[in-house]
Design a protein around this motif. Structure first.
Motif, PDB file in Angstrom:
ATOM      1  N   VAL A 175       0.889  -1.109  -0.042  1.00 40.32           N
ATOM      2  CA  VAL A 175      -0.059  -0.002   0.014  1.00 40.32           C
ATOM      3  C   VAL A 175       0.973   1.264  -0.062  1.00 40.32           C
ATOM      4  CG1 VAL A 175      -1.968  -1.439   0.800  1.00 40.32           C
ATOM      5  CG2 VAL A 175      -0.322  -0.078   2.444  1.00 40.32           C
ATOM      6  N   GLY A 176       2.209   0.958  -0.134  1.00 41.22           N
ATOM      7  CA  GLY A 176       3.210   2.339  -0.399  1.00 41.22           C
ATOM      8  C   GLY A 176       3.587   2.923   0.883  1.00 41.22           C
ATOM      9  N   LYS A 177       3.534   1.844   1.849  1.00 44.37           N
ATOM     10  CA  LYS A 177       4.026   2.403   3.223  1.00 44.37           C
ATOM     11  C   LYS A 177       5.505   1.964   3.529  1.00 44.37           C
ATOM     12  CE  LYS A 177       3.147   1.975   8.207  1.00 44.37           C
ATOM     13  NZ  LYS A 177       2.278   1.420   9.463  1.00 44.37           N
ATOM     14  N   LYS A 178       6.413   2.661   3.832  1.00 45.59           N
ATOM     15  CA  LYS A 178       7.789   2.281   4.225  1.00 45.59           C
ATOM     16  C   LYS A 178       7.913   1.774   5.535  1.00 45.59           C
ATOM     17  CE  LYS A 178      12.246   2.267   3.149  1.00 45.59           C
ATOM     18  NZ  LYS A 178      13.006   3.477   2.910  1.00 45.59           N
ATOM     19  N   ARG A 179       8.499   0.474   5.659  1.00 47.39           N
ATOM     20  CA  ARG A 179       8.350  -0.459   6.802  1.00 47.39           C
ATOM     21  C   ARG A 179      10.075  -0.672   7.208  1.00 47.39           C
ATOM     22  NH1 ARG A 179       3.323  -3.552   6.478  1.00 47.39           N
ATOM     23  NH2 ARG A 179       4.024  -4.560   8.696  1.00 47.39           N
ATOM     24  N   TYR A 180       9.962  -0.599   8.655  1.00 45.96           N
ATOM     25  CA  TYR A 180      11.351  -0.994   9.096  1.00 45.96           C
ATOM     26  C   TYR A 180      11.352  -1.867  10.178  1.00 45.96           C
ATOM     27  CZ  TYR A 180      12.565   3.592   6.963  1.00 45.96           C
ATOM     28  OH  TYR A 180      12.853   4.809   6.043  1.00 45.96           O
ATOM     29  N   PHE A 181      12.155  -3.115   9.873  1.00 45.81           N
ATOM     30  CA  PHE A 181      12.280  -4.018  10.954  1.00 45.81           C
ATOM     31  C   PHE A 181      13.742  -3.938  11.590  1.00 45.81           C
ATOM     32  CE2 PHE A 181       8.563  -5.112   8.796  1.00 45.81           C
ATOM     33  CZ  PHE A 181       7.615  -5.714   9.261  1.00 45.81           C
ATOM     34  N   LEU A 182      13.818  -4.046  12.988  1.00 48.22           N
ATOM     35  CA  LEU A 182      15.145  -4.052  13.608  1.00 48.22           C
ATOM     36  C   LEU A 182      15.371  -4.960  14.354  1.00 48.22           C
ATOM     37  CD1 LEU A 182      15.064  -0.313  14.814  1.00 48.22           C
ATOM     38  CD2 LEU A 182      15.849  -1.152  12.237  1.00 48.22           C
ATOM     39  N   ASN A 183      16.814  -5.393  14.560  1.00 49.22           N
ATOM     40  CA  ASN A 183      17.213  -6.427  15.508  1.00 49.22           C
ATOM     41  C   ASN A 183      17.473  -5.787  16.770  1.00 49.22           C
ATOM     42  OD1 ASN A 183      18.381  -8.686  16.823  1.00 49.22           O
ATOM     43  ND2 ASN A 183      18.992  -9.821  14.875  1.00 49.22           N
ATOM     44  N   ARG A 184      16.435  -6.009  17.713  1.00 49.80           N
ATOM     45  CA  ARG A 184      16.853  -5.211  18.874  1.00 49.80           C
ATOM     46  C   ARG A 184      16.330  -6.346  20.119  1.00 49.80           C
ATOM     47  NH1 ARG A 184      12.521  -2.765  21.225  1.00 49.80           N
ATOM     48  NH2 ARG A 184      13.772  -1.256  22.441  1.00 49.80           N
ATOM     49  N   SER A 185      15.963  -7.316  19.867  1.00 50.96           N
ATOM     50  CA  SER A 185      15.421  -8.417  20.829  1.00 50.96           C
ATOM     51  C   SER A 185      16.559  -8.708  21.674  1.00 50.96           C
ATOM     52  CB  SER A 185      14.846  -9.626  19.988  1.00 50.96           C
ATOM     53  OG  SER A 185      15.763  -9.959  19.200  1.00 50.96           O
ATOM     54  N   GLU A 186      16.300  -9.260  22.779  1.00 51.92           N
ATOM     55  CA  GLU A 186      17.517  -9.384  23.640  1.00 51.92           C
ATOM     56  C   GLU A 186      18.439 -10.624  23.400  1.00 51.92           C
ATOM     57  OE1 GLU A 186      16.192 -10.350  27.822  1.00 51.92           O
ATOM     58  OE2 GLU A 186      15.007  -8.273  28.015  1.00 51.92           O
ATOM     59  N   ASN A 187      17.696 -11.749  22.420  1.00 51.53           N
ATOM     60  CA  ASN A 187      18.468 -12.740  22.099  1.00 51.53           C
ATOM     61  C   ASN A 187      19.074 -12.623  20.440  1.00 51.53           C
ATOM     62  OD1 ASN A 187      16.287 -12.879  20.606  1.00 51.53           O
ATOM     63  ND2 ASN A 187      15.548 -14.930  21.451  1.00 51.53           N
ATOM     64  N   LYS A 188      18.699 -11.479  19.909  1.00 43.71           N
ATOM     65  CA  LYS A 188      18.918 -10.882  18.877  1.00 43.71           C
ATOM     66  C   LYS A 188      18.795 -12.249  17.627  1.00 43.71           C
ATOM     67  CE  LYS A 188      21.427  -7.181  19.922  1.00 43.71           C
ATOM     68  NZ  LYS A 188      20.922  -6.006  19.480  1.00 43.71           N
ATOM     69  N   LYS A 189      17.717 -12.771  17.891  1.00 43.64           N
ATOM     70  CA  LYS A 189      17.079 -13.795  16.920  1.00 43.64           C
ATOM     71  C   LYS A 189      15.890 -13.216  16.199  1.00 43.64           C
ATOM     72  CE  LYS A 189      19.359 -17.753  19.100  1.00 43.64           C
ATOM     73  NZ  LYS A 189      19.227 -19.112  19.877  1.00 43.64           N
ATOM     74  N   THR A 190      15.325 -12.324  16.534  1.00 45.77           N
ATOM     75  CA  THR A 190      13.986 -11.924  15.828  1.00 45.77           C
ATOM     76  C   THR A 190      14.149 -10.498  15.798  1.00 45.77           C
ATOM     77  OG1 THR A 190      12.884 -11.397  18.172  1.00 45.77           O
ATOM     78  CG2 THR A 190      12.634 -13.870  17.075  1.00 45.77           C
ATOM     79  N   LEU A 191      13.282 -10.097  14.603  1.00 43.31           N
ATOM     80  CA  LEU A 191      13.103  -8.617  14.197  1.00 43.31           C
ATOM     81  C   LEU A 191      11.882  -8.134  14.994  1.00 43.31           C
ATOM     82  CD1 LEU A 191      14.219  -8.748  10.473  1.00 43.31           C
ATOM     83  CD2 LEU A 191      15.557  -8.530  12.446  1.00 43.31           C
ATOM     84  N   GLN A 192      11.961  -6.615  15.136  1.00 45.02           N
ATOM     85  CA  GLN A 192      10.759  -6.020  15.844  1.00 45.02           C
ATOM     86  C   GLN A 192      10.421  -4.840  14.645  1.00 45.02           C
ATOM     87  OE1 GLN A 192      12.231  -4.575  19.297  1.00 45.02           O
ATOM     88  NE2 GLN A 192      11.148  -6.379  20.525  1.00 45.02           N
ATOM     89  N   GLU A 193       9.108  -4.617  14.117  1.00 47.56           N
ATOM     90  CA  GLU A 193       8.936  -3.394  13.603  1.00 47.56           C
ATOM     91  C   GLU A 193       8.948  -2.135  14.161  1.00 47.56           C
ATOM     92  OE1 GLU A 193       5.820  -2.065   9.984  1.00 47.56           O
ATOM     93  OE2 GLU A 193       5.248  -3.466  11.474  1.00 47.56           O
ATOM     94  N   ARG A 194       9.513  -1.089  13.763  1.00 44.43           N
ATOM     95  CA  ARG A 194       9.596   0.325  14.352  1.00 44.43           C
ATOM     96  C   ARG A 194       8.319   1.119  13.647  1.00 44.43           C
ATOM     97  NH1 ARG A 194      14.969   3.222  14.287  1.00 44.43           N
ATOM     98  NH2 ARG A 194      14.327   3.697  12.016  1.00 44.43           N
ATOM     99  N   LEU A 195       7.375   1.470  14.408  1.00 40.77           N
ATOM    100  CA  LEU A 195       6.140   2.301  13.821  1.00 40.77           C
ATOM    101  C   LEU A 195       6.386   3.573  14.133  1.00 40.77           C
ATOM    102  CD1 LEU A 195       3.538  -0.209  15.229  1.00 40.77           C
ATOM    103  CD2 LEU A 195       4.353  -0.254  13.009  1.00 40.77           C
ATOM    104  N   PHE A 196       7.124   4.001  14.789  1.00 41.64           N
ATOM    105  CA  PHE A 196       7.369   5.367  14.933  1.00 41.64           C
ATOM    106  C   PHE A 196       8.741   5.689  15.676  1.00 41.64           C
ATOM    107  CE2 PHE A 196       7.170   9.251  17.452  1.00 41.64           C
ATOM    108  CZ  PHE A 196       6.539  10.277  16.930  1.00 41.64           C
ATOM    109  N   ASN A 197       9.456   6.923  15.120  1.00 42.01           N
ATOM    110  CA  ASN A 197      11.007   7.102  15.528  1.00 42.01           C
ATOM    111  C   ASN A 197      10.940   8.361  15.749  1.00 42.01           C
ATOM    112  OD1 ASN A 197      13.543   6.770  16.122  1.00 42.01           O
ATOM    113  ND2 ASN A 197      14.179   6.839  14.258  1.00 42.01           N
TER     114      ASN A 197
END
Length: 201
Positions: free
Chosen positions: A86-108
């Motif tokens: 739908v034209g939305k820029k999406r950002y996923f960062l590796n900031r989990s404690e175990n560094k094994k999963t990604l989290q989406e940053r919705l607002f920065n």
């Protein structure tokens, strides 16, 4: 036999409610290499513009020019970004404690960041848990708003800006809560207001 039939039924329901699509993406690795790639994402069968963030949780499925697929462990990814259907820029960062999963940053913002953890929920479904983090105060809260905005939690979190209390209290009845506005839209509006109050100082 019952286990086989149950497993087959779960697979069939999952298949019926989701499918795979390819999207252009940029990956920044933990070694700070930048890769421009195509990745496979899982989308909702009924709404094929809806990408399941949980399909990016632990492994990224990369598709090369010949259509060959390979997997990259999320632990090797520092940041993944793409423009969705739908034209939305999406950002996923590796900031989990175990560094094994990604989290989406919705607002920065300058002060506040808003993250979302996705997880598979039942056959073909997805759940999420949100987290707000104040970069200046170094504090955060988990946010679940399936039954509405967690007003008490938010009022306490934004207590350094007294104006926020009235905005949060009124959010349920104000124009922000019109039918066409999702709770995500309301949350983003509140975060933007908080950032604007902070920028005056």
């Amino acid at each position: 036999m019952k286990k086989f039939l149950s497993g087959f039924l779960v697979f069939l329901i999952s298949f019926c409610f989701s499918q795979k699509k390819v999207v252009d993406a940029k990956i920044i690795t933990q070694d700070n290499d930048t890769l421009n790639v195509k990745i496979r994402v899982t989308v909702n069968m009924i709404d094929p513009t809806l990408i399941y963030g949980s399909s990016l949780n632990e492994k990224i499925s990369i598709v090369d020019e010949s259509g060959n697929k390979s997997k990259m462990e999320a632990s090797n990814v520092k940041e993944l970004s793409f423009v969705d259907f739908v034209g939305k820029k999406r950002y996923f960062l590796n900031r989990s404690e175990n560094k094994k999963t990604l989290q989406e940053r919705l607002f920065n913002g300058d002060t506040i960041e808003w993250f979302r953890d996705y997880y598979a929920s039942g056959p073909g479904g997805e759940g999420a848990a949100d987290f707000l983090f104040n970069k200046v105060a170094k504090k955060g809260i988990g946010v679940g708003y399936f039954t509405g905005l967690p007003k008490k939690k938010l009022i306490e979190f934004f207590s350094d800006e007294p104006e926020m209390e009235n905005l949060i209290q009124e959010a349920k009845t104000s124009s922000l809560r019109q039918a066409e506005n999702s709770i995500d839209f309301v949350m983003q509006s509140l975060l933007e207001k908080y950032e604007s109050l902070k920028s005056r100082k």
